[in-house]
Design a protein around this motif. Structure first.
Motif, PDB file in Angstrom:
ATOM      1  N   TYR A 101      -6.826   4.902   2.300  1.00 56.02           N
ATOM      2  CA  TYR A 101      -5.441   4.973   2.774  1.00 56.02           C
ATOM      3  C   TYR A 101      -5.294   5.779   4.059  1.00 56.02           C
ATOM      4  N   HIS A 102      -6.358   6.461   4.462  1.00 54.63           N
ATOM      5  CA  HIS A 102      -6.326   7.192   5.729  1.00 54.63           C
ATOM      6  C   HIS A 102      -7.211   6.523   6.764  1.00 54.63           C
ATOM      7  N   HIS A 131       0.842  -1.207   0.000  1.00 57.03           N
ATOM      8  CA  HIS A 131       0.000   0.000   0.000  1.00 57.03           C
ATOM      9  C   HIS A 131       0.877   1.257   0.000  1.00 57.03           C
ATOM     10  N   PRO A 132       1.609   1.535  -1.083  1.00 56.21           N
ATOM     11  CA  PRO A 132       2.541   2.676  -1.089  1.00 56.21           C
ATOM     12  C   PRO A 132       1.898   4.029  -0.794  1.00 56.21           C
ATOM     13  N   PRO A 133       0.694   4.346  -1.321  1.00 53.63           N
ATOM     14  CA  PRO A 133       0.150   5.703  -1.072  1.00 53.63           C
ATOM     15  C   PRO A 133      -0.239   5.964   0.379  1.00 53.63           C
ATOM     16  N   TYR A 154       2.456  10.092  -1.468  1.00 53.92           N
ATOM     17  CA  TYR A 154       1.618  10.196  -0.270  1.00 53.92           C
ATOM     18  C   TYR A 154       0.841  11.508  -0.280  1.00 53.92           C
ATOM     19  N   VAL A 155      -0.439  11.427   0.042  1.00 55.65           N
ATOM     20  CA  VAL A 155      -1.295  12.609   0.113  1.00 55.65           C
ATOM     21  C   VAL A 155      -1.835  12.702   1.532  1.00 55.65           C
ATOM     22  N   GLU A 156      -1.595  13.828   2.162  1.00 52.80           N
ATOM     23  CA  GLU A 156      -2.078  14.009   3.524  1.00 52.80           C
ATOM     24  C   GLU A 156      -3.599  14.049   3.563  1.00 52.80           C
TER      25      GLU A 156
END
Length: 795
Positions: free
Chosen positions: A671-672, A514-516, A589-591
């Motif tokens: 992803y969050h 899960h890289p992102p 990556y996106v916060e």
């Protein structure tokens, strides 16, 4: 040695040895027909570093196919590292070796990074240790980061050979005292030169405020409290003074006898192995100065058994369930002591069995999970696959590589760790249960499993600051014995178990799948594993916070001398320039977007459910108190009794796990939110960047993960460029351009081993060694033949 057996199977014959004999040494061929002249290369010493011994006219081998190339230079040994100083004949300019470590050079080996030392005597390879009667003509050093160095000493003066070989053996393998580590020399010499990174906001958990902040962040402050009962390590220092008024009067005699036997036992061990006790018997006392316990628990209970038998808080879930850990009480044969321990646990049960605590499930990691011996044995076999002396050995073992990999069981151990973490996640997320991890000292497998659970459930831990804070909380302050587990003092090889490296390998599986979801990259994990052996950082060189503060002078009575300030490994500017640090951050990556206050109020409940994407329907359980169902089993466990395997391996548990696991993977990934790894056989992979980076034959020129990342970055830059042009039209002002890692711009020049190799040589050997063709038979025959199983037990 690995790979020295017969290539192939089925009783085939060996290929005939070549009959040609060369009377010209390989070293004489590759000197470019000029005299060997030694260039003066400056030896860069860190503050406090001292030169111990050196040897000149040493040939450092660079293996390429069947020929042996090399570079002449000096081999030196300091109290910090082994270094080779020679002519750099790399095909790349210095500007292109973009990922440089400022502390450790390409040809440097820290003394703590040396794993094994071998010598070659008349073409025979032997392990070197102790005093030598005869000195080798060739020195081979295997490193813990899996590098292999080979030095030819044939042209070095005999006196220098004796000095350098004896010096290296002594300073890398002889038992050491803690205060003799280079860590203290560096801290003393660089006391006024320590510069910290202002951008480093890692929570160190060395103050009460840090723990209160973590409780507030996880909403655990309603049921748990941060305590300072061990401030100044009063609980730890009372370990040999168990004159506590809380014990019943009828057991005073038993306690006195028990203390006397303990003291005599420790004194006897001190006489047998005094070097193991010079720093204080701190191994069993891992409590930090501040920690968190259930709110109703009286603080004086913590002092009863020096923190043993106390449920210590690790983390709280959004639904109110919590992850706890507990170290077992000392095993005693005396009935009086056993009765005191049972009464003590009953007191804890009666104190906190009432609401707001719900059902607690105990996970006994000491008896129902992995053993440290299994981890040690598996990794010892596994690492042999990558400690390759030359390309011939690589190709000889290539045909059996997957059989050797499977027989090591290392990937299976990773799978079991991830599976256990998912089981605990299911209990907390789907069943709303508190989970209590139980281990003898709660400092090995407890650290591993609790960290993995938090990584899966808490998106904050997947940021770089959050991940570093997690390691500080669960490993450093959690009392993981880095000093013993990494064998930094070389006092007991049996205590050396790569538990933290196993954790990093498990984390890599999540990052790879899960890289992102992660702000950091696999390169970050790789350099973090390398930092275990760099003794200028205090992070991984103590067994407990108590041991660190005591030896740094913070607990000393000498008020005139300043306590030493050590660097932390989280200050990456010490090791890498800003340009190189870009490779530690994941550009994909996106916060998580921050919501306004109005949005938060309207979406609060929905947000909480998003953290538990694929929840199964949890069964409504009756309101039961803490330990009500499992008190008897827990007490038996803590007192060293066996517990039934049916408790942890019921069919219902397996059904709940499978339903939870399949349900989550059947839906799209947030992803969050909650993050689960795939644990099926093919999904657990070898961490190629760490384990294969020093083997040129394993590289893919212009390919691998670096090529994929390079293309993604190009697309991101195009999108960003278009966005900036749109913004310019609206604002008539050029926005500052944010660049991705420029090191990845030209992926055609890079290899899959990037950033640890750019254009390393590429071996022209075939995938299958030609020496094995006769033994293996025709191609049609080979396609039908199964891979032969090879036992690594004799390797």
């Amino acid at each position: 040695m690995l790979g020295k057996g017969v290539v192939g199977g089925g009783g085939g014959t060996k290929a005939p040895k070549p009959s040609f004999v060369s009377y010209v040494r390989p070293e004489e061929i590759h000197t470019n027909e000029k005299e060997v002249t030694e260039k003066e290369v400056t030896l860069h010493l860190l503050p406090g570093e001292q030169l111990l011994c050196e040897a000149s006219t040493v040939l450092k081998y660079v293996q390429e196919d069947s020929c042996q190339h090399g570079v002449y230079g000096r081999l030196v040994c300091t109290d910090f590292k082994i270094a080779f100083l020679g002519d750099d004949e790399s095909a790349l300019d210095n500007d292109e070796t973009q990922f440089k470590n400022k502390v450790i050079g390409e040809n440097d080996i820290t003394l703590h990074c040396v794993d094994q030392i071998y010598g070659v005597f008349d073409e025979k390879k032997k392990t070197l240790f102790g005093q030598l009667k005869k000195y080798p003509e060739k020195l081979i050093i295997h490193c813990k980061d899996l590098r292999v160095f080979q030095f030819c000493l044939r042209y070095t003066k005999e006196e220098e050979v004796k000095r350098i070989v004896s010096g290296i053996i002594h300073h890398t393998q002889a038992p050491k005292l803690l205060k003799r580590l280079f860590l203290f020399s560096y801290a003393t010499a660089a006391q006024n030169n320590t510069v910290t990174d202002p951008k480093n906001h890692t929570v160190m958990f060395d103050t009460l405020k840090d723990w209160c902040w973590e409780l507030e962040r996880t909403k655990g402050n309603m049921k748990y409290k941060a305590v300072s009962v061990n401030e100044g390590y009063k609980v730890c220092e009372s370990s040999v003074k168990l004159k506590d008024a809380v014990f019943a009067h009828c057991y005073v005699l038993s306690i006195t006898q028990w203390l006397a036997s303990k003291r005599s036992s420790i004194n006897r061990r001190k006489k047998e192995k005094p070097h193991l006790y010079l720093e204080g018997d701190l191994r069993q006392f891992g409590l930090p100065a501040y920690f968190v316990v259930p709110t109703p628990l009286p603080e004086e209970n913590v002092q009863r058994f020096q923190g043993h038998g106390i449920p210590i808080w690790c983390w709280s879930c959004h639904n109110g369930s919590a992850l706890l850990k507990m170290s077992a009480l000392p095993k005693e044969q005396d009935d009086g002591i056993l009765q005191i321990q049972k009464s003590f646990l009953d007191g804890i049960y009666k104190t906190i069995h009432r609401p707001p605590y719900e059902v607690v499930k105990t996970e006994d990691l000491s008896s129902n999970f992995l053993s440290l011996q299994e981890i040690q044995t598996a990794y010892s076999k596994f690492k042999q696959l990558f400690l390759i002396d030359n390309s011939t050995e690589f190709w000889d073992t290539d045909i059996k590589w997957f059989s050797l990999l499977e027989s090591s069981s290392w990937l299976d151990i990773i799978r079991r760790c991830l599976k256990k973490a998912i089981e605990i996640t299911e209990c907390m997320e789907a069943q709303n249960m508190n989970v209590l991890l139980l281990e003898e000292n709660a400092s090995d497998l407890c650290c591993l499993i609790s960290s993995l659970v938090q990584l899966m459930m808490d998106p904050h831990c997947r940021t770089r600051i959050g991940f570093q804070s997690l390691i500080q909380k669960e490993w450093v302050m959690g009392g993981h014995c880095f000093l013993d587990r990494c064998n930094h003092l070389r006092q007991n090889d049996k205590e050396e178990v790569p538990v933290f490296l196993l954790f990093l390998d498990c984390v890599w599986q999540l990052v790879h799948q899960h890289p992102p979801a992660f702000e950091f990259t696999e390169t970050y994990l790789t350099v973090l594993s390398d930092s275990l052996y760099i003794p200028i950082f205090s992070t991984f060189f103590f067994n407990s916070p108590h041991q660190k503060d005591t030896n740094m002078g913070r607990e000393g009575q000498d008020t005139q001398s300043k306590p030493l300030n050590l660097l932390t490994v989280w200050d990456w500017s010490v090791q890498f320039e800003p340009k190189a640090q870009t490779l530690l951050k994941n550009p994909l990556y996106v916060e998580k977007p921050k919501l306004d206050k109005g949005q938060r109020k309207g979406m609060r409940f929905k947000h909480q459910r998003q953290l538990s994407l694929p929840l199964t329907q949890s069964k409504s359980s009756p309101k039961r108190g803490f330990f009500r169902e499992e008190t008897d089993h827990l007490i038996k466990n803590l007192l060293g009794k066996r517990i039934s395997k049916l408790i942890n391996s019921s069919d219902e548990l397996q059904d709940n796990f499978r339903e939870f696991y399949d349900s989550w993977h059947s839906k799209s990934t947030d992803y969050h939110g909650l993050l689960l790894p795939h644990i099926e056989g093919p999904e657990i992979k070898v961490w190629a960047q760490r384990y294969l980076r020093w083997i040129p034959e394993a590289q893919i020129l212009g390919g691998g993960q670096v090529a994929t990342m390079s293309k993604l970055l190009e697309m991101m830059e195009e999108v960003q460029s278009l966005q900036e042009k749109i913004d310019e039209r609206h604002h008539s002002q050029q926005a500052p351009q944010a660049e991705g890692p420029c090191l990845l711009r030209n992926s055609a020049r890079l290899s899959s081993l990037f950033p640890f190799a750019l254009l390393q040589r590429h071996s022209s050997k075939p995938v299958l060694p030609t020496s094995g063709w006769k033994a293996l038979g025709d191609e049609d025959d080979l396609a039908k033949r199964e891979d032969e199983f090879v036992d690594l037990g004799d390797v």
